[in-house]
Each structure stands twice: as C-alpha cells, then as structure tokens.
Write an enzyme that holds these catalytic residues in place. Structure first.
Site, mmCIF file in Angstrom:
data_model
loop_
_atom_site.group_PDB
_atom_site.id
_atom_site.type_symbol
_atom_site.label_atom_id
_atom_site.label_comp_id
_atom_site.label_asym_id
_atom_site.label_seq_id
_atom_site.Cartn_x
_atom_site.Cartn_y
_atom_site.Cartn_z
ATOM 1 C CG ASN A 98 8.428 -3.052 0.503
ATOM 2 O OD1 ASN A 98 8.425 -4.275 0.490
ATOM 3 N ND2 ASN A 98 7.500 -2.348 1.128
ATOM 4 C CG ASP A 309 -0.417 -5.576 0.602
ATOM 5 O OD1 ASP A 309 0.815 -5.700 0.746
ATOM 6 O OD2 ASP A 309 -0.984 -4.465 0.495
HETATM 7 ZN ZN LIG Z 1 0.861 -1.849 -2.324
#
Ligand SMILES: [Zn+2]
Length: 455
Positions: A98, A309
């Site tokens: 992303n 993350d």
């Molecule tokens: Zn995610």
C-alpha cells in the site's frame, strides 16, 4: 569479505532442534562451520565477536511491514525502514504493497528492490498487491509480479470484499507456489469505529469496532481457503474467536498460517486511554480476554509467527495537534468532546514496531509463557517459510543472516531514539529486557549495538 567468528554464544536453531553453546564461523556470506566451543581451532583473519551470554539465532524475519516508499517519505523510506529493521534484529522484512503508487506492477517491485540493494541493512522482500490499486476488483498479473521478485501477495490495509475475486486469487497464487496474506475486516461491521467496541469506546464516547468485524470475515475466508486448497495466511489475528475458527479450519484441512503482532499480545484496549491515536490500529487493540487468548495461542502453536505490522505515521496523520493534550501516559483520559472523538476516528491506523518487537517477544520468554526456541521459530523460521525465502536456520552452508541477542540487557523504549522516521509507538517509556546487539546480513555486520549507546 572478511570472516566473522561468533564465539561462545547460545546457538538456538529450532529448524534443527539445536540449543547449545557453540562457536559459529561466517565466511563468504555463509555459515561455514558450527562447532562446540574451542573445536574450530585457530581461525586466522576473522573478526571475533564475543557472544558469551548472548543468543545466536537465525536472522529475524518480519512478514508484515509498511515502509511507505514510494510515496510517503515523511513517514518512512526504504532506507530508514530497513535500518530500523536491522536495529531491531531483523535481517529481512516483507514490505506491504500500500505504497503510492501501489506495488501492483513489476516497475514498483523493481524500484523497491533497487533501493533496498543500496542500503546496508536488512533485506527487503516485496509483497505484491492482489488487486490493481488495492481496488478489490481486477487482479494483478501474478506471474509477472513473481518474476519481478514478489514473494507474498496481500492487499493489506484493505480487505478483499469480493468473494469471487478472492477465491480466484487464492487459486492462482497457490498454483504459483506462493501464499496470500489476508487483512480480515468486514467494513460494514467496522462502520466508523475508532477503537475496540467495549468499555473503552464507551468511556471515550466514540464508536467501537466489534470483534465480529474480524471474526465474521475470517469465517467467510476460511471456507474459501478450504475450497481453494491453497496456502492462506491470516494477518494480525486479534480475537479469541478468530483463533478458534483457525483451529477448526486446520482440522478441516486448510493450509493455514497466521500471525500476531506485539501490540496485540502486549496491550489491551485500555492502552488507548493513555496513548490515544498512538494506540490506534486496525484491527484495534482488544479486550484483556482476547489478549490472553492470543498469548495462549502463541504458546500452543496456533499462531505461527510474530509480525510487527510496522506502520509509521507522522504526527499530523495521527491528528496529534488536536489530540495530544487529551491523552497522558500517567492517567486515563475521560470522554472526548465531540470534535475530538471525530479526530480520533479520523486519525491514521497503525503503530511502529520494528525496534520494539524483539523486546516485547522476550517479555513472554522471561515470563516463561514461551521458550526461546519457540520465539525464534515464530520470528524467523516460520516467517521465512511463509515468504518462500532462504533463511530461518544456521546450518552449515546456509546464508549468513544472523541475529545476536543479549536477552538480559535492560533498556527503556524512547521513540526519540528510533532509527525509524516515525515515533507513533504505544510503548514509550516501557522497560524491556533484551535486544538485538549485532545483526548480520549475508555475512556483513549491518547493525552493531554493542557499545550500549542506545539504551
Ligand atoms: Zn492489516
């Protein structure tokens, strides 16, 4: 290329069930020899690193980070992200798609790999988008992305709502020999929630994200995974029921792996009352009961790997100019005025994690929830397997990606000292015990924290 002798460390290599004191010699970028102490004899021309009291483990691999490059250099760049990774003990990180532009074309994948190659730090493993522009409709050219260097596929950050698109992607990606990583969220249930639905959302007076926004989507996708017969990975699992569903799907033959993040196993949603937007992410921090279930699943093997993350954000994206005054590390805040509740809802999701993950995982080891070998398995071996990459072991001949960990070095998290460009951490001020002190990639030292300067 010089030789390196790691002398007298505790070698932990779960792939070979080795956990004993050894000398390890690195030469030509590979592990040349592993021997009991003193057996290697005189090793000439080698740089000696005293590993006494330390753990020598296969380089840590993070299957889920956001490096924001291309597109958002004010948050992170490939260079700062990979250096932060090396400082956290990671020798490789999987960079999500992303970015801007999205990594849905071989050009973007090549850009990422070329920039990573010029940085003396951790390796970058490109994650390709599943759908063009993360739009959820048209799939990318999977084979072309693999040819360019992608080793995992994910639209992470956004769920894939269309079942036909997802089922077809699972099958195609599986046929190529790779896995798909899923961000599980039913956005009709997330609605406009800012934090976990429960006492904390009530106290703050903001809309909550119910646990079933995650579990209902996992329930749907596990059925698709069983149907597809392809390898599927569930990112950042955060609820007790999600874990039960994963266990049940495995019993039905799903080829399933899953990850937990340090924030989901180390914090519950009450942390939002202290840290505000710096404790906001998707999925949100959950109830204490969910945290307990995640920790138990790490111990019993249901959760296969730890993923940071790592999601760097600048203060403006986190609406800090508006919200900083409300939240305090020493006292819980109360109900937010309407406009500030709105600001919290709009604040970007995510926290940085590369430089704190190992210390937080070691908390579980020091509490005897998991053993050191299980931690190394979750932070290296299993992630390397998911990414279809060489790594996760220190057998002779293996690539010399190695992390040297001092499990007892005490330090305090200070985001101002992060190598990452961003500071959005809910762990500021936390006392941790243990950190990476040397990180070696391809036989080269890419991080050396032995001076102890960064405590
Ligand atoms: Zn995610």
């Amino acid at each position: 290329m010089s030789r390196i002798l790691l002398r007298g460390g505790r070698l932990i290599d779960p792939a070979r069930e080795i956990d004993e004191t050894c000398d390890l010699l690195v030469a030509q970028g590979s592990v040349e020899a592993v021997e009991r102490p003193g057996r290697l004899g005189l090793v000439e021309d080698a740089t000696v690193i005293d590993a006494g009291g330390c753990w020598v483990v296969p380089g840590l691999v993070d299957p889920h980070v956001h490096l924001r490059d291309p597109g958002f250099p004010e948050k992170e760049t490939i260079a700062t992200g990979l250096r932060a990774a090396a400082a956290g003990g990671f020798t490789a990180v999987a960079a999500m798609a992303n970015t801007s532009p999205v990594n849905d074309s071989p050009e973007v994948t090549r850009y990422m790999l070329e920039h990573a190659a010029s940085v003396h730090a951790a390796r970058l493993v490109p994650v390709s988008a599943v759908t063009r522009g993360l739009g959820g409709r048209e799939t990318v050219d999977f084979a072309a992305m693999v040819a360019a260097g992608a080793q995992l596929f994910s639209d992470d950050g956004i769920p894939i709502d269309d079942q036909a698109v997802l089922a077809s992607a699972m099958e195609q990606i599986g046929r190529l020999g790779f896995a798909i990583s899923l961000h599980e969220e039913d956005r009709t249930l997330t609605a406009n929630g800012a934090v976990n639905a429960g006492e904390v959302s009530k106290q703050l007076g903001v809309a909550g994200v119910p646990a079933r926004a995650e579990t209902e989507r996992i329930r749907r996708d596990l059925a698709l995974a069983i149907g597809a017969g392809a390898p599927v990975h569930i990112a950042h699992v955060s609820t007790a029921l999600s874990l039960d569903l994963i266990r049940a799907a495995r019993r039905r033959g799903a080829q399933l792996t899953c990850e937990a993040t340090p924030h989901h196993f180390a914090l519950d949603d009450r942390a939002v009352l202290r840290w505000g937007p710096n404790a906001k992410m998707a999925p949100p921090l959950r109830s204490a009961r969910d945290v307990e279930a995640v920790v138990a699943a790490m111990a019993d093997g249901t959760i296969n790997m730890i993923a940071t993350d790592h999601a760097p954000h600048d203060p403006h994206s986190k609406r800090m100019e508006r919200l900083a005054g409300w939240f305090s590390p020493t006292s819980d805040c109360g109900r937010l005025p309407e406009g500030d509740g709105e600001a919290l809802t709009r604040a970007a999701n995510g926290v940085v994690g590369l430089e704190t993950a190992l210390g937080l995982a070691l908390e579980l080891v020091h509490r005897s929830v998991i053993g050191p070998a299980r931690m190394v398995e979750m932070m290296s071996l299993r992630s390397a397997q998911l990414l279809r990459m060489e790594g996760g072991t220190l057998e002779e001949g293996a690539r010399a990606d190695i992390t040297l960990i001092d499990p007892n070095m005490e330090w305090t998290v200070d985001p101002a000292k992060f190598i990452s460009k961003s500071r959005n951490s809910p762990f500021a001020g936390r006392r941790l015990k243990g950190r990476a002190i040397v990180t070696i990639v391809a036989g080269n030292v890419v991080y050396d924290g032995r001076s102890g300067a960064r405590t």
